[in-house]
Design a protein around this motif. Structure first.
Motif, short mmCIF file in Angstrom:
data_model
loop_
_atom_site.label_atom_id
_atom_site.label_comp_id
_atom_site.label_asym_id
_atom_site.label_seq_id
_atom_site.Cartn_x
_atom_site.Cartn_y
_atom_site.Cartn_z
N GLU A 1 5.43 16.51 -16.71
CA GLU A 1 4.02 16.19 -16.99
C GLU A 1 3.34 17.31 -17.74
O GLU A 1 2.58 17.08 -18.70
CB GLU A 1 3.30 15.92 -15.67
CG GLU A 1 1.85 15.46 -15.83
CD GLU A 1 1.20 15.15 -14.51
OE1 GLU A 1 0.13 15.72 -14.25
OE2 GLU A 1 1.77 14.33 -13.75
N SER B 1 -4.80 10.74 -15.15
CA SER B 1 -5.14 9.77 -14.11
C SER B 1 -3.94 9.40 -13.26
O SER B 1 -4.08 8.99 -12.09
CB SER B 1 -5.74 8.51 -14.74
OG SER B 1 -4.76 7.88 -15.57
N HIS B 2 -2.74 9.50 -13.81
CA HIS B 2 -1.52 9.19 -13.06
C HIS B 2 -0.74 10.47 -12.76
O HIS B 2 0.50 10.46 -12.68
CB HIS B 2 -0.63 8.22 -13.85
CG HIS B 2 -1.26 6.88 -14.06
ND1 HIS B 2 -2.14 6.61 -15.10
CD2 HIS B 2 -1.17 5.72 -13.35
CE1 HIS B 2 -2.54 5.37 -15.05
NE2 HIS B 2 -1.95 4.77 -13.96
N SER B 3 -1.40 11.58 -12.58
CA SER B 3 -0.73 12.85 -12.39
C SER B 3 -0.07 12.92 -10.99
O SER B 3 -0.56 12.34 -10.00
CB SER B 3 -1.75 14.00 -12.54
OG SER B 3 -1.13 15.23 -12.26
N GLU C 1 0.82 16.91 -26.24
CA GLU C 1 -0.33 16.15 -26.70
C GLU C 1 -1.50 17.08 -27.04
O GLU C 1 -2.24 16.84 -28.00
CB GLU C 1 -0.76 15.15 -25.62
CG GLU C 1 0.21 13.99 -25.41
CD GLU C 1 0.34 13.13 -26.66
OE1 GLU C 1 -0.63 13.03 -27.45
OE2 GLU C 1 1.43 12.56 -26.87
N GLY D 1 -6.47 9.78 -25.37
CA GLY D 1 -6.18 8.68 -24.45
C GLY D 1 -4.93 8.93 -23.63
O GLY D 1 -4.87 8.65 -22.43
N VAL D 2 -3.91 9.44 -24.35
CA VAL D 2 -2.66 9.74 -23.64
C VAL D 2 -2.91 10.79 -22.56
O VAL D 2 -2.41 10.69 -21.43
CB VAL D 2 -1.58 10.19 -24.63
CG1 VAL D 2 -0.37 10.74 -23.89
CG2 VAL D 2 -1.19 9.04 -25.54
N GLY E 1 -5.72 11.46 -21.05
CA GLY E 1 -6.49 10.87 -19.95
C GLY E 1 -5.62 10.04 -19.03
O GLY E 1 -5.76 10.09 -17.79
N GLU E 2 -4.73 9.23 -19.64
CA GLU E 2 -3.84 8.39 -18.85
C GLU E 2 -2.90 9.25 -18.00
O GLU E 2 -2.66 8.96 -16.82
CB GLU E 2 -3.05 7.47 -19.77
CG GLU E 2 -2.19 6.48 -18.98
CD GLU E 2 -1.43 5.54 -19.91
OE1 GLU E 2 -0.64 4.75 -19.42
OE2 GLU E 2 -1.67 5.63 -21.15
N ARG E 3 -2.38 10.34 -18.61
CA ARG E 3 -1.48 11.23 -17.88
C ARG E 3 -2.20 11.89 -16.69
O ARG E 3 -1.65 12.01 -15.59
CB ARG E 3 -0.95 12.31 -18.82
CG ARG E 3 0.17 11.84 -19.71
CD ARG E 3 1.45 11.69 -18.89
NE ARG E 3 2.56 11.32 -19.74
CZ ARG E 3 3.81 11.17 -19.31
NH1 ARG E 3 4.06 11.37 -18.03
NH2 ARG E 3 4.78 10.82 -20.12
#
Length: 550
Positions: free
Chosen positions: A355, A307-309, A362, A300-301, A303-305
Motif C-alpha cells: 500500500e 479509504s480501503h487502507s 501515485e 482518486g486512486v 483517496g480510494e487506497r
C-alpha cells in the motif's frame, strides 16, 4: 565642323533661309563656272594648235610667190604678219636644202630651242613648234616653221578665265544675297508669326490666342493645324482643371478613407493578435486540462487506497490486544485468535508495504503532473514576456515549444508526429509570433486530418534551407487537402472553410511572417491529397557569412 553645326543650329529661321538660298546659288554658280573654266582649259590646247595650223596655212599660201621668184624681202614682210599674234615668237622659211630663205625676226634668238626636222606640231618644254610644208603644183618648195610661247599664252589665258570667273561669282553672290533677303522675308514671315504666337501662349498660358493664316501653302496649313491644336489644348486644359479639382477632392476623401483603414488595420491587428493569443491560451488550457485529468485520476486512486487502507485492521488488532492486556501471554499462546496474531502481523506488514509503495507511486505521478502544469504555464508566461523582441533562436526548439502546446490535442485525436530536423543555422525572429503561427498551423492540420476520418493521421514536421538566406519550416499533413481555387484565398482576411473558424489565423500568420522578413506559403494537389505549409524565416547571420561557412 561640330562648332559650325552648332552655330547654324542656333541661327534664326531668317538667317537659315538666307544662308540656304545663298549657298545653293553660289554652289550652282561655282559648279557651272568651274565646269566652263575646266572646259576652256581642256579645249585651250586644241584651239591653240588649230589656230596655229590655220596661221601656218595662210602664211604658206601667201609666200609661194616670193619663194618661186626668190624674193626674200617679200617673204619676210609676209612672215612679219605674225606680229598680230604675240605668242608666235619666230617664223621662218627653209628651202629643201635646209637653208633658211626668210625669217621674222630676221636675227635668230639664241635662247630659243632647236626646231625639230619633222613636219607637224611639236611640244618642247613650254614652247610649241609647227613645221608645215609649202607646196606649189604638188611639189614641196619650202618648209614653214613657227615657234610659239605656249606656256606664257596658257598662263595668260588661265589668269583671264580666273578673273572672269571671280567677277561672275561676285556679281552672282550679290544678286543672290539681294534676292534671298526678299525671298526669305516672304517665306519666314508666316513662320515667325507662328513662333511669336507660340511664345506668347507659353508666357501667358492663354490658349485662346490664335495664329493668323497668311497663306495657303504648307505654312498656312501648319498655322491652321496649330490653331486646331490650340483649340483642343484649350478644351483639354479646361477638362484637366476640372479633373484636377475633382482629383483633389478625391485625394482628400481617400486620405480620410486611408486614415480610417489604418485605424481599422490597427484594430484588426490587435484583434488578430488577441485571437492568436487566444489560440495559444486554448492550447495551454487543453494541455493543462489533460494534465489535470491525470492529477484527478491520481487523487482518486489515492483517496480510494486510503479509504480501503489496511491501517484499520491494525487498529482492530490493537483493540484486541488491549482487551487481553492482563493475560496477554496466555492469550497469544493458548487462545486460537491469539496464536494467529503473529501470522496476521506478518501479512499486515506485507499489505502495508504494498500500500505504501502504491501510494508513493501515485504521489510521484501527481507531483510530475503538477510540475508539467507549471512548465506549460511558465512557457506561456515566457513567450508573453518576450513578445516583440527579435532573438536568434534554433528553429527546432521553436517547433518543439509549439508541439508541447498541442501535444495533448494530438494524443487525444490520435495524430502521429514525425520530425525531420537536420542541422540548420539559427533564425532571427520574434518567437511569440512564430509560436502563434505554428500553433495555428498545427491546429489547422489536426482539424484537416480529423475531417478525413482516417485512422492513420500523420503530421510531418521538417526543416530545410532554401539557399536564399532563409530556413524553411515545413508542416505537412495527410488531411482533406485544399482545392486549387482556395490556394490563393486562404491567406485573405476572414476566409475560412470551418463553420466555427474566424479567418484570422492564416492571414495574421502571413502578415507576421512578412514583418519578420519571411513568408508563409501553402501547397496542395487538391482535395484528399493533404496540404503542405512552408514558413520561411530569416537566418540570423547574413547570407554572405552563411555561404562562406564550411
Amino acid at each position: 565642323m561640330q562648332r559650325l553645326r552648332s552655330f547654324l543650329k542656333n541661327l534664326s529661321i531668317q538667317r537659315k533661309i538666307s544662308i540656304a538660298i545663298l549657298v545653293t546659288c553660289c554652289t550652282a554658280l561655282a559648279t557651272a563656272s568651274a565646269a566652263i573654266f575646266f572646259t576652256q582649259l581642256l579645249t585651250f590646247r586644241q584651239s591653240f594648235t588649230r589656230d596655229l595650223r590655220a596661221t601656218g596655212q595662210m602664211l604658206g599660201d601667201n609666200t609661194t610667190a616670193s619663194i618661186t621668184f626668190k624674193d626674200n624681202q617679200g617673204a619676210e614682210k609676209i612672215l612679219g604678219a605674225v606680229r598680230a599674234k604675240p605668242f608666235i615668237i619666230r617664223a621662218s622659211l627653209d628651202l629643201p636644202d635646209t637653208s633658211e630663205f626668210a625669217a621674222f625676226p630676221s636675227t635668230p634668238l639664241s635662247t630659243l630651242p632647236q626646231m625639230p626636222p619633222e613636219d607637224g606640231i611639236h611640244f618642247q618644254g613650254g614652247y610649241l613648234a609647227l613645221n608645215q610644208a609649202v607646196v606649189l603644183a604638188g611639189e614641196r618648195i619650202a618648209t614653214l616653221r613657227l615657234l610659239c610661247d605656249y606656256q606664257t599664252e596658257y598662263a595668260h589665258s588661265l589668269r583671264l578665265y580666273s578673273a572672269i570667273l571671280i567677277v561672275v561669282l561676285l556679281i552672282s553672290v550679290l544678286l543672290a544675297l539681294a534676292l534671298s533677303s526678299r525671298l526669305q522675308r516672304r517665306i519666314s514671315a508666316p513662320i515667325l508669326q507662328l513662333a511669336r504666337t507660340a511664345q506668347s501662349i507659353a508666357e501667358k498660358k492663354d490658349y485662346s490666342l490664335r495664329a493668323p493664316k497668311l497663306s495657303e501653302d504648307e505654312v498656312g496649313r501648319l498655322s491652321e493645324a496649330f490653331n486646331e491644336m490650340l483649340s483642343k489644348i484649350q478644351t483639354d486644359d479646361q477638362s484637366l482643371r476640372d479633373a484636377n479639382l475633382s482629383l483633389e477632392r478625391e485625394i482628400e476623401e481617400r486620405k480620410r478613407t486611408q486614415e480610417k483603414i489604418e485605424q481599422l488595420h490597427k484594430e484588426l491587428m490587435l484583434t488578430s493578435r488577441l485571437a492568436g493569443m487566444a489560440e495559444v491560451a486554448t492550447g495551454v488550457l487543453h494541455n493543462v486540462g489533460n494534465v489535470l485529468n491525470s492529477v484527478n485520476v491520481s487523487a482518486g486512486v489515492l483517496g480510494e487506497r486510503l479509504s480501503h487502507s489496511c491501517s484499520s485492521s491494525l487498529a482492530k488488532l490493537c483493540v484486541l490486544l488491549d482487551s487481553h492486556r492482563a493475560d496477554l501471554g496466555s492469550f497469544l499462546t493458548n487462545d486460537p485468535k491469539g496464536r494467529r496474531v503473529p501470522e496476521f502481523l506478518s501479512q499486515l506488514s506485507v499489505a502495508l508495504e504494498e500500500e505504501r509503495a502504491h501510494i508513493a507511486s501515485e504521489t510521484q505521478s501527481l507531483v510530475k503532473n503538477i510540475e508539467h502544469i507549471k512548465e506549460i504555464v511558465a512557457m506561456q508566461q515566457n513567450y508573453a514576456k518576450v513578445a516583440g523582441v527579435i532573438e536568434d533562436l534554433p528553429p527546432a526548439s521553436l517547433i518543439d515549444d509549439a508541439m508541447r502546446l498541442n501535444s495533448g490535442a494530438f494524443i487525444r485525436h490520435g495524430v502521429q508526429v514525425q520530425r525531420e530536423f537536420p542541422e540548420v543555422p539559427l533564425v532571427r525572429v520574434d518567437k511569440h509570433k512564430v509560436l502563434q503561427i505554428l500553433v495555428n498551423l498545427f491546429r489547422n492540420a489536426k482539424y484537416a486530418m480529423d475531417a478525413t476520418g482516417r485512422p492513420d493521421k500523420v503530421l510531418t514536421l521538417g526543416l530545410e534551407r532554401n539557399g536564399n538566406g532563409r530556413i524553411k519550416v515545413v508542416v505537412r499533413d495527410n488531411g482533406i487537402g485544399i482545392p486549387p481555387e482556395n490556394l490563393t484565398r486562404i491567406f485573405s482576411h476572414g476566409f475560412t472553410t470551418r463553420t466555427d473558424g474566424h479567418g484570422f489565423g492564416l492571414h495574421t500568420g502571413a502578415l507576421a511572417a512578412k514583418e519578420m522578413g519571411g513568408s508563409l506559403q501553402a501547397f496542395s494537389e487538391g482535395p484528399g491529397t493533404g496540404a503542405t505549409f512552408i514558413l520561411e524565416l530569416p537566418i540570423a547571420s547574413p547570407p554572405e557569412q552563411e555561404s562562406s561557412a564550411p
